[in-house]
Design a protein around this motif. Structure first.
Motif, PDB file in Angstrom:
ATOM      1  N   THR A 119       0.809  -1.228   0.000  1.00 33.75           N
ATOM      2  CA  THR A 119       0.000   0.000   0.000  1.00 33.75           C
ATOM      3  C   THR A 119       0.840   1.275   0.000  1.00 33.75           C
ATOM      4  N   LEU A 120       2.158   1.155   0.095  1.00 37.48           N
ATOM      5  CA  LEU A 120       2.999   2.351   0.180  1.00 37.48           C
ATOM      6  C   LEU A 120       2.892   3.220  -1.073  1.00 37.48           C
ATOM      7  N   LYS A 121       2.903   2.592  -2.248  1.00 33.51           N
ATOM      8  CA  LYS A 121       2.809   3.375  -3.480  1.00 33.51           C
ATOM      9  C   LYS A 121       1.506   4.150  -3.547  1.00 33.51           C
ATOM     10  N   THR A 122       0.436   3.510  -3.082  1.00 37.28           N
ATOM     11  CA  THR A 122      -0.870   4.170  -3.095  1.00 37.28           C
ATOM     12  C   THR A 122      -0.892   5.344  -2.131  1.00 37.28           C
ATOM     13  N   ILE A 123      -0.294   5.157  -0.960  1.00 40.94           N
ATOM     14  CA  ILE A 123      -0.288   6.209   0.058  1.00 40.94           C
ATOM     15  C   ILE A 123       0.468   7.436  -0.432  1.00 40.94           C
ATOM     16  N   PHE A 124       1.621   7.209  -1.050  1.00 42.41           N
ATOM     17  CA  PHE A 124       2.452   8.338  -1.461  1.00 42.41           C
ATOM     18  C   PHE A 124       2.032   8.922  -2.806  1.00 42.41           C
ATOM     19  N   ALA A 125       0.911   8.439  -3.334  1.00 40.70           N
ATOM     20  CA  ALA A 125       0.312   9.099  -4.502  1.00 40.70           C
ATOM     21  C   ALA A 125      -0.311  10.433  -4.095  1.00 40.70           C
ATOM     22  N   VAL A 126      -0.648  10.559  -2.801  1.00 38.71           N
ATOM     23  CA  VAL A 126      -1.160  11.824  -2.260  1.00 38.71           C
ATOM     24  C   VAL A 126       0.016  12.578  -1.651  1.00 38.71           C
ATOM     25  N   PRO A 127      -0.101  13.905  -1.509  1.00 32.04           N
ATOM     26  CA  PRO A 127       1.036  14.697  -1.015  1.00 32.04           C
ATOM     27  C   PRO A 127       1.293  14.529   0.488  1.00 32.04           C
ATOM     28  N   ILE A 128       1.959  13.428   0.857  1.00 32.37           N
ATOM     29  CA  ILE A 128       2.336  13.162   2.245  1.00 32.37           C
ATOM     30  C   ILE A 128       3.833  12.933   2.298  1.00 32.37           C
ATOM     31  N   GLY A 129       4.516  13.685   3.137  1.00 32.65           N
ATOM     32  CA  GLY A 129       5.951  13.506   3.286  1.00 32.65           C
ATOM     33  C   GLY A 129       6.272  12.218   4.026  1.00 32.65           C
ATOM     34  N   ARG A 130       7.430  11.648   3.734  1.00 34.06           N
ATOM     35  CA  ARG A 130       7.820  10.395   4.390  1.00 34.06           C
ATOM     36  C   ARG A 130       8.008  10.585   5.896  1.00 34.06           C
ATOM     37  N   GLY A 131       8.618  11.695   6.264  1.00 40.91           N
ATOM     38  CA  GLY A 131       8.804  11.974   7.681  1.00 40.91           C
ATOM     39  C   GLY A 131       7.473  12.139   8.395  1.00 40.91           C
ATOM     40  N   GLN A 132       6.559  12.842   7.741  1.00 43.02           N
ATOM     41  CA  GLN A 132       5.232  13.043   8.332  1.00 43.02           C
ATOM     42  C   GLN A 132       4.486  11.721   8.458  1.00 43.02           C
ATOM     43  N   PHE A 133       4.609  10.882   7.454  1.00 45.86           N
ATOM     44  CA  PHE A 133       3.940   9.580   7.467  1.00 45.86           C
ATOM     45  C   PHE A 133       4.454   8.717   8.613  1.00 45.86           C
ATOM     46  N   LEU A 134       5.773   8.654   8.779  1.00 49.40           N
ATOM     47  CA  LEU A 134       6.356   7.826   9.832  1.00 49.40           C
ATOM     48  C   LEU A 134       6.094   8.420  11.215  1.00 49.40           C
ATOM     49  N   ALA A 135       6.075   9.764  11.288  1.00 53.77           N
ATOM     50  CA  ALA A 135       5.740  10.408  12.558  1.00 53.77           C
ATOM     51  C   ALA A 135       4.326  10.044  12.994  1.00 53.77           C
ATOM     52  N   GLY A 136       3.421   9.916  12.016  1.00 49.82           N
ATOM     53  CA  GLY A 136       2.062   9.486  12.321  1.00 49.82           C
ATOM     54  C   GLY A 136       2.037   8.080  12.884  1.00 49.82           C
ATOM     55  N   LYS A 137       2.891   7.202  12.359  1.00 46.13           N
ATOM     56  CA  LYS A 137       2.992   5.828  12.866  1.00 46.13           C
ATOM     57  C   LYS A 137       3.446   5.828  14.327  1.00 46.13           C
ATOM     58  N   PHE A 138       4.485   6.614  14.621  1.00 48.42           N
ATOM     59  CA  PHE A 138       4.993   6.672  15.990  1.00 48.42           C
ATOM     60  C   PHE A 138       3.962   7.285  16.938  1.00 48.42           C
ATOM     61  N   THR A 139       3.224   8.274  16.458  1.00 46.87           N
ATOM     62  CA  THR A 139       2.193   8.898  17.292  1.00 46.87           C
ATOM     63  C   THR A 139       1.111   7.898  17.656  1.00 46.87           C
ATOM     64  N   VAL A 140       0.677   7.111  16.670  1.00 45.35           N
ATOM     65  CA  VAL A 140      -0.346   6.086  16.923  1.00 45.35           C
ATOM     66  C   VAL A 140       0.187   5.038  17.900  1.00 45.35           C
ATOM     67  N   LEU A 141       1.440   4.643  17.739  1.00 42.13           N
ATOM     68  CA  LEU A 141       2.036   3.671  18.652  1.00 42.13           C
ATOM     69  C   LEU A 141       2.076   4.219  20.076  1.00 42.13           C
ATOM     70  N   PHE A 142       2.445   5.490  20.219  1.00 43.36           N
ATOM     71  CA  PHE A 142       2.497   6.117  21.546  1.00 43.36           C
ATOM     72  C   PHE A 142       1.110   6.147  22.193  1.00 43.36           C
ATOM     73  N   ILE A 143       0.102   6.516  21.408  1.00 46.79           N
ATOM     74  CA  ILE A 143      -1.277   6.542  21.916  1.00 46.79           C
ATOM     75  C   ILE A 143      -1.716   5.143  22.321  1.00 46.79           C
ATOM     76  N   LEU A 144      -1.361   4.161  21.511  1.00 46.68           N
ATOM     77  CA  LEU A 144      -1.740   2.774  21.786  1.00 46.68           C
ATOM     78  C   LEU A 144      -1.120   2.279  23.088  1.00 46.68           C
ATOM     79  N   VAL A 145       0.142   2.617  23.318  1.00 42.96           N
ATOM     80  CA  VAL A 145       0.828   2.201  24.543  1.00 42.96           C
ATOM     81  C   VAL A 145       0.183   2.852  25.768  1.00 42.96           C
ATOM     82  N   LEU A 146      -0.058   4.170  25.700  1.00 43.50           N
ATOM     83  CA  LEU A 146      -0.681   4.862  26.834  1.00 43.50           C
ATOM     84  C   LEU A 146      -2.082   4.334  27.102  1.00 43.50           C
ATOM     85  N   LEU A 147      -2.836   4.089  26.047  1.00 41.47           N
ATOM     86  CA  LEU A 147      -4.191   3.547  26.215  1.00 41.47           C
ATOM     87  C   LEU A 147      -4.137   2.176  26.880  1.00 41.47           C
TER      88      LEU A 147
END
Length: 249
Positions: free
Chosen positions: A86-114
């Motif tokens: 799904t990576l090719k599909t995701i980066f068809a929209v204007p999303i930076g790689r750093g922003q995309f990975l930061a979103g992953k880490f943010t979700v992981l942090f929320i998941l751990v706290l929850l």
């Protein structure tokens, strides 16, 4: 960033990873409470307390169940993009790689706290239910609120030890190798938990720091914090560096 976090959260929800985490936050306190009741019944001198139940629960959460379940969640956040292509599909929209990975880490942090907050809630609820049949002390806000604070700190420490698994998932581009490493790390947590080396091993150091036993293991608090901080920052930095160089072709 908010849209990325929302999308990642919905992916986890559909994959049942959130349901597994919620179930895990319920099972560990339940099993600990059953074991503590067994000890009290076999030893009349022992008495149940909210603090005792918390200490036993957080030990299993930080050393065994938490790393297993949450590290698996961290790996799944990354590896599913490769396995489902799904990576090719995701980066068809204007999303930076750093922003995309930061979103992953943010979700992981929320998941751990929850996960940690739900575990605390289950500890309190089960202790209240248990108090209807047994004598359980310390069931009050003065005891419960500090435990919640400690659980959230434990979540932050646990998150720091999970970031290397994100990097490993980026390198392996699959789940098998990271899952093997997760199993080895969890096994070492159990093996090293009572040894002098425990304070220098990040995954056990997190538990020892939370429980206030880090110095007893021979590792200074400042060094334990430095080790955990280095692991957390290095995991994020290495993941960002690796992902920015990833060939999406």
């Amino acid at each position: 960033m908010a849209d990325i976090v929302y999308c990642e959260w919905m992916k986890l929800k559909r994959s049942k990873m959130i349901s597994i985490g919620v179930l895990g936050s319920f099972m560990v306190p339940l099993l600990v409470l059953v074991n503590d009741i067994r000890i009290c019944r076999s030893n009349p001198a022992a008495s149940l307390s909210l603090g005792w139940i918390y200490e036993d629960t957080v030990m299993f959460l930080m050393l065994l169940f938490g790393p297993l379940v949450l590290a698996a969640g961290a790996v799944y956040l990354i590896s599913r993009e490769y396995t489902e292509k799904t990576l090719k599909t995701i980066f068809a929209v204007p999303i930076g790689r750093g922003q995309f990975l930061a979103g992953k880490f943010t979700v992981l942090f929320i998941l751990v706290l929850l996960f940690m907050i739900l575990s605390w809630l289950n500890i309190v609820i089960m202790s209240l239910i248990c108090s209807c049949f047994f004598d359980v002390s310390q069931i009050d806000l003065l005891s419960a609120v500090p435990i919640l604070f400690q659980m959230m700190i434990g979540g932050i420490l646990l998150f720091a030890t999970l970031t290397p698994f994100v990097y490993l998932a980026l390198r392996a581009k699959g789940m098998l190798v990271p899952f093997i490493v997760i199993a080895v790390v969890s096994l070492l947590n159990v093996v090293l938990s009572g040894s002098p080396a425990a304070g220098f091993y990040p995954w056990t150091a997190a538990y020892l720091l939370l429980s206030g036993r880090l110095e007893q293991s021979g590792c200074p608090v400042w060094l334990g914090i430095s080790i955990l901080l280095s692991v957390g920052v290095s995991g994020i930095a290495a993941s960002m560096f690796r992902f920015r160089r990833e060939d999406m072709a």
